[in-house]
Scaffold this active site. Structure first.
Site, PDB file in Angstrom:
ATOM      1  N   ASN A 296       0.805  -1.231   0.000  1.00 14.37           N
ATOM      2  CA  ASN A 296       0.000   0.000   0.000  1.00 14.37           C
ATOM      3  C   ASN A 296       0.835   1.277   0.000  1.00 14.37           C
ATOM      4  O   ASN A 296       0.459   2.265  -0.610  1.00 14.37           O
ATOM      5  CB  ASN A 296      -1.007  -0.015   1.157  1.00 14.37           C
ATOM      6  CG  ASN A 296      -0.336  -0.023   2.503  1.00 14.37           C
ATOM      7  OD1 ASN A 296       0.697  -0.651   2.691  1.00 14.37           O
ATOM      8  ND2 ASN A 296      -0.913   0.669   3.452  1.00 14.37           N
TER       9      ASN A 296
ATOM     10  N   GLU B  49       3.724  -5.419  12.229  1.00 18.65           N
ATOM     11  CA  GLU B  49       2.831  -4.264  12.048  1.00 18.65           C
ATOM     12  C   GLU B  49       1.708  -4.738  11.140  1.00 18.65           C
ATOM     13  O   GLU B  49       1.918  -4.955   9.942  1.00 18.65           O
ATOM     14  CB  GLU B  49       3.592  -3.105  11.398  1.00 18.65           C
ATOM     15  CG  GLU B  49       4.795  -2.628  12.193  1.00 18.65           C
ATOM     16  CD  GLU B  49       4.412  -1.986  13.524  1.00 18.65           C
ATOM     17  OE1 GLU B  49       3.265  -1.524  13.658  1.00 18.65           O
ATOM     18  OE2 GLU B  49       5.263  -1.967  14.429  1.00 18.65           O
TER      19      GLU B  49
ATOM     20  N   CYS C 253      -3.253   1.459   6.431  1.00 20.01           N
ATOM     21  CA  CYS C 253      -3.600   0.708   7.643  1.00 20.01           C
ATOM     22  C   CYS C 253      -4.196   1.622   8.701  1.00 20.01           C
ATOM     23  O   CYS C 253      -4.909   1.169   9.585  1.00 20.01           O
ATOM     24  CB  CYS C 253      -2.362  -0.002   8.176  1.00 20.01           C
ATOM     25  SG  CYS C 253      -0.994   1.123   8.433  1.00 20.01           S
TER      26      CYS C 253
ATOM     27  N   GLU D 257       7.620   0.404  15.937  1.00 21.31           N
ATOM     28  CA  GLU D 257       8.651   0.953  15.067  1.00 21.31           C
ATOM     29  C   GLU D 257       8.805   2.435  15.414  1.00 21.31           C
ATOM     30  O   GLU D 257       8.091   2.964  16.250  1.00 21.31           O
ATOM     31  CB  GLU D 257       8.232   0.790  13.610  1.00 21.31           C
ATOM     32  CG  GLU D 257       8.129  -0.663  13.186  1.00 21.31           C
ATOM     33  CD  GLU D 257       7.802  -0.834  11.701  1.00 21.31           C
ATOM     34  OE1 GLU D 257       7.080   0.004  11.142  1.00 21.31           O
ATOM     35  OE2 GLU D 257       8.284  -1.824  11.117  1.00 21.31           O
TER      36      GLU D 257
HETATM   37  P1  NAD Z   1       0.325  -9.396   3.026  1.00 22.74           P
HETATM   38  O1  NAD Z   1       0.345  -9.890   4.423  1.00 22.74           O
HETATM   39  O2  NAD Z   1      -0.415 -10.178   2.012  1.00 22.74           O
HETATM   40  O3  NAD Z   1       1.798  -9.242   2.445  1.00 22.74           O
HETATM   41  C1  NAD Z   1       2.773  -8.437   3.079  1.00 22.74           C
HETATM   42  C2  NAD Z   1       4.147  -8.955   2.692  1.00 22.74           C
HETATM   43  O4  NAD Z   1       4.328 -10.250   3.257  1.00 22.74           O
HETATM   44  C3  NAD Z   1       4.358  -9.124   1.195  1.00 22.74           C
HETATM   45  O5  NAD Z   1       5.692  -8.764   0.877  1.00 22.74           O
HETATM   46  C4  NAD Z   1       4.142 -10.614   0.992  1.00 22.74           C
HETATM   47  O6  NAD Z   1       4.798 -11.130  -0.125  1.00 22.74           O
HETATM   48  C5  NAD Z   1       4.735 -11.171   2.268  1.00 22.74           C
HETATM   49  N1  NAD Z   1       4.252 -12.490   2.666  1.00 22.74           N
HETATM   50  C6  NAD Z   1       3.047 -13.061   2.401  1.00 22.74           C
HETATM   51  N2  NAD Z   1       3.008 -14.305   2.922  1.00 22.74           N
HETATM   52  C7  NAD Z   1       4.197 -14.524   3.529  1.00 22.74           C
HETATM   53  C8  NAD Z   1       4.756 -15.613   4.255  1.00 22.74           C
HETATM   54  N3  NAD Z   1       4.067 -16.737   4.463  1.00 22.74           N
HETATM   55  N4  NAD Z   1       5.998 -15.491   4.744  1.00 22.74           N
HETATM   56  C9  NAD Z   1       6.697 -14.347   4.563  1.00 22.74           C
HETATM   57  N5  NAD Z   1       6.229 -13.290   3.876  1.00 22.74           N
HETATM   58  C10 NAD Z   1       4.987 -13.360   3.382  1.00 22.74           C
HETATM   59  O7  NAD Z   1      -0.216  -7.894   3.113  1.00 22.74           O
HETATM   60  P2  NAD Z   1      -0.561  -6.936   1.916  1.00 22.74           P
HETATM   61  O8  NAD Z   1      -1.835  -7.402   1.306  1.00 22.74           O
HETATM   62  O9  NAD Z   1       0.645  -6.725   1.076  1.00 22.74           O
HETATM   63  O10 NAD Z   1      -0.808  -5.553   2.698  1.00 22.74           O
HETATM   64  C11 NAD Z   1      -2.026  -5.164   3.229  1.00 22.74           C
HETATM   65  C12 NAD Z   1      -2.053  -5.383   4.728  1.00 22.74           C
HETATM   66  O11 NAD Z   1      -0.968  -4.713   5.352  1.00 22.74           O
HETATM   67  C13 NAD Z   1      -3.295  -4.803   5.371  1.00 22.74           C
HETATM   68  O12 NAD Z   1      -3.805  -5.717   6.303  1.00 22.74           O
HETATM   69  C14 NAD Z   1      -2.778  -3.560   6.096  1.00 22.74           C
HETATM   70  O13 NAD Z   1      -3.531  -3.147   7.206  1.00 22.74           O
HETATM   71  C15 NAD Z   1      -1.419  -4.005   6.493  1.00 22.74           C
HETATM   72  N6  NAD Z   1      -0.566  -2.853   6.762  1.00 22.74           N
HETATM   73  C16 NAD Z   1      -0.213  -2.594   8.058  1.00 22.74           C
HETATM   74  C17 NAD Z   1       0.570  -1.484   8.350  1.00 22.74           C
HETATM   75  C18 NAD Z   1       1.000  -1.171   9.762  1.00 22.74           C
HETATM   76  O14 NAD Z   1       1.901  -0.369   9.914  1.00 22.74           O
HETATM   77  N7  NAD Z   1       0.403  -1.765  10.773  1.00 22.74           N
HETATM   78  C19 NAD Z   1       0.999  -0.656   7.315  1.00 22.74           C
HETATM   79  C20 NAD Z   1       0.607  -0.947   6.021  1.00 22.74           C
HETATM   80  C21 NAD Z   1      -0.172  -2.060   5.748  1.00 22.74           C
END
Ligand code: NAD
Length: 479
Positions: free
Chosen positions: A150, A248, A282, A460
């Protein structure tokens, strides 16, 4: 068409398998880049390079590491236009947003931690007449940084910068959905002469390349931002291996509006906290609670302002809202709108896909406002992560706090009131890692950033990040 390469041991290189994935521009629906479909072999090579680089990098002075990271920040600024265009094309966000927010923040992340490390001091504790303790904080070794789609370069650098500043070597994976700016960053790292192996970027799928990092015994810590389910999976794998974890995760944040707020400021900001970045933040305030006495006025004004937002080609300066990041994400968001209707929700604005001229195949959704749902409806409990908000009235502080705290998430909250004591009272009782009063997404990079409950573990930002990426050792000397 760009062919993205991994960055391992200072070299841009193809995946060892030779396999690539398609990367789609969400505004056009067309493939615009190929991305390495890396696997365990690439991760292994990256970790070996990082291990080799660690003794030299960790033993350099803070000033020396700081100097190199400052140069990266400067190059990011010099390449702002190129990076912003890439971010917009990869993610669907308005180019103007990438120019104003994403890319400047990526530069700030490097600059902030490059300077912070020069002020990061160890503690000492004296036991009068008995002993003195001093605590050293050494880098951990090789760490993994895994980021979502995002805010691609913004969040990627938010992890990498403190890890490198503290003297670690990094193996990182950006989201496979938005890999382009991380690739451009690796070109910058080459240009400025970041020593080989200090940063390694392996592109590819989470369950394949990401998982290989998570379970590798040489990875000492994992800094992860992404979905709650992915975070849980990573924790399950990494905890028995005793790795340090910073998670996060998702949010379903309340935006609480009291009648005594500064109305115009609240309305402007609520438009942003609802729909900027297509609601894919998020920290977005996706549940809007409005004190009953101003509910109807707010509803009329908010709906009018929302309908006036221009959903359009992200490259046009007039577009306020771009495309959501991918077809699956668009389908997920639309399915939540269908669910909201099934749950009895009334659509006050949007509720549908939009076909944008010049971008007919793109994934655009009209900013959507839903009312009439209970606080515990699924629509109000699950993270949608798109341009969709719900709104509902409340009568009392107690009532709104019970609604606000009713989800499994606890990332951020926003409170609008001019009543000072109420602001303190409500902030104290909100179950969230971050509370904004009369503002939203106002960030001081020194402050702790993170969530409670299913929004994550750890913090963080500022010293928290430098503490995460270092290991304390206490030395006690008897006098
Ligand atoms: P996601 O969990 O699908 O993917 C995030 C990252 O993790 C990607 O690089 C993905 O390739 C990797 N990943 C996926 N499965 C994995 C595994 N089994 N092992 C290791 N890595 C793996 O999330 P997304 O769809 O890319 O992002 C959206 C989500 O992120 C939303 O839920 C949003 O709220 C959250 N988010 C949180 C914050 C925060 O600071 N809390 C900030 C931005 C986004």
């Amino acid at each position: 068409m760009t062919t993205i390469q991994n960055y391992i041991n200072g070299q841009l290189c193809p995946p060892l398998s030779g396999n690539y994935l398609d990367s789609v521009n969400p505004a056009t629906g067309q493939v615009h880049a190929h991305i390495p479909d890396s696997d365990v072999q690439d991760v292994e090579a990256a970790i070996q390079a990082a291990q080799k680089a660690f003794p030299d990098w960790s033993n350099r002075s803070n000033e020396e590491r700081s100097r190199i990271l400052m140069t990266i920040a400067q190059r990011i600024e010099e390449k702002l236009d190129e990076l912003a265009l890439a971010e917009s094309q990869d993610n669907g966000k308005p180019l103007s947003l990438a120019q104003k927010i994403d890319i400047p923040r990526a530069a700030s992340n490097f600059r902030f931690f490059a300077t912070a490390i020069n002020h990061y001091a160890a503690e000492s504790h004296q036991m009068a007449q008995v002993a003195i303790n001093y605590t050293t904080r050494r880098p951990l070794g090789v760490v993994a940084c895994i980021s979502p789609w995002n805010l691609p370069l913004y969040l990627f650098t938010w992890k990498i910068a403190p890890a490198l500043a503290a003297g670690n070597c990094v193996v990182a994976k950006p989201s496979e959905v938005t890999p382009l700016t991380a690739y451009l960053l690796t070109q910058i790292c080459q240009e400025v002469g970041l020593p080989a192996g200090v940063l390694n970027v392996v592109h590819g799928l989470g369950p394949k390349a990401g998982n290989a990092m998570v379970i590798h015994p040489s990875i000492k810590a994992i800094s992860f931002t992404g979905g709650t389910q992915t975070g849980a999976r990573i924790a399950q794998q990494a905890a028995p291996l005793f790795k340090k974890l910073s998670l996060e995760l998702g949010g379903k944040n309340p935006n609480i509006i009291f009648a005594d707020c500064e109305y115009d400021d609240m309305l402007d900001t609520t438009i942003r906290s609802s729909f900027s970045n297509q609601g894919q933040i998020c920290l977005a305030g996706s549940r809007i609670f409005v004190e009953a006495s101003i509910y109807e006025q707010f509803k009329a004004d908010f709906v009018k302002r929302t309908k006036a937002l221009v959903v359009g080609n992200p490259l046009h300066a007039s577009s306020n809202v771009g495309a959501v990041v991918s077809k699956p994400q668009m389908e997920k968001v639309l399915s939540y709108i269908t669910l909201a209707k099934e749950e009895g929700g009334i659509i006050l604005a949007g509720g549908n896909r939009i076909i944008v001229p010049d971008c007919e195949e793109g994934y655009f959704i009209a900013p959507t406002i839903i009312e009439g749902l209970a606080h515990d409806a699924r629509t109000n409990q699950e993270e949608i992560f798109g341009p969709v908000v719900t709104m509902m009235p409340f009568e009392t502080e107690e009532e709104v706090l019970s609604y606000a705290n009713s989800t499994p998430y606890g990332l951020s909250s926003t409170v609008w009131t001019s009543h000072l004591k109420r602001a303190h009272r409500v902030a104290e009782q909100l179950e969230a890692g971050i509370v904004w009063v009369n503002c939203w997404l106002l960030r001081d990079l020194r402050t702790p950033f993170g969530g409670v409950k299913q929004s994550g573990v750890g913090r963080e930002g500022g010293w928290e990040a430098l503490r995460f990426f270092t290991e304390p050792k206490n030395v006690c000397i008897k006098l």
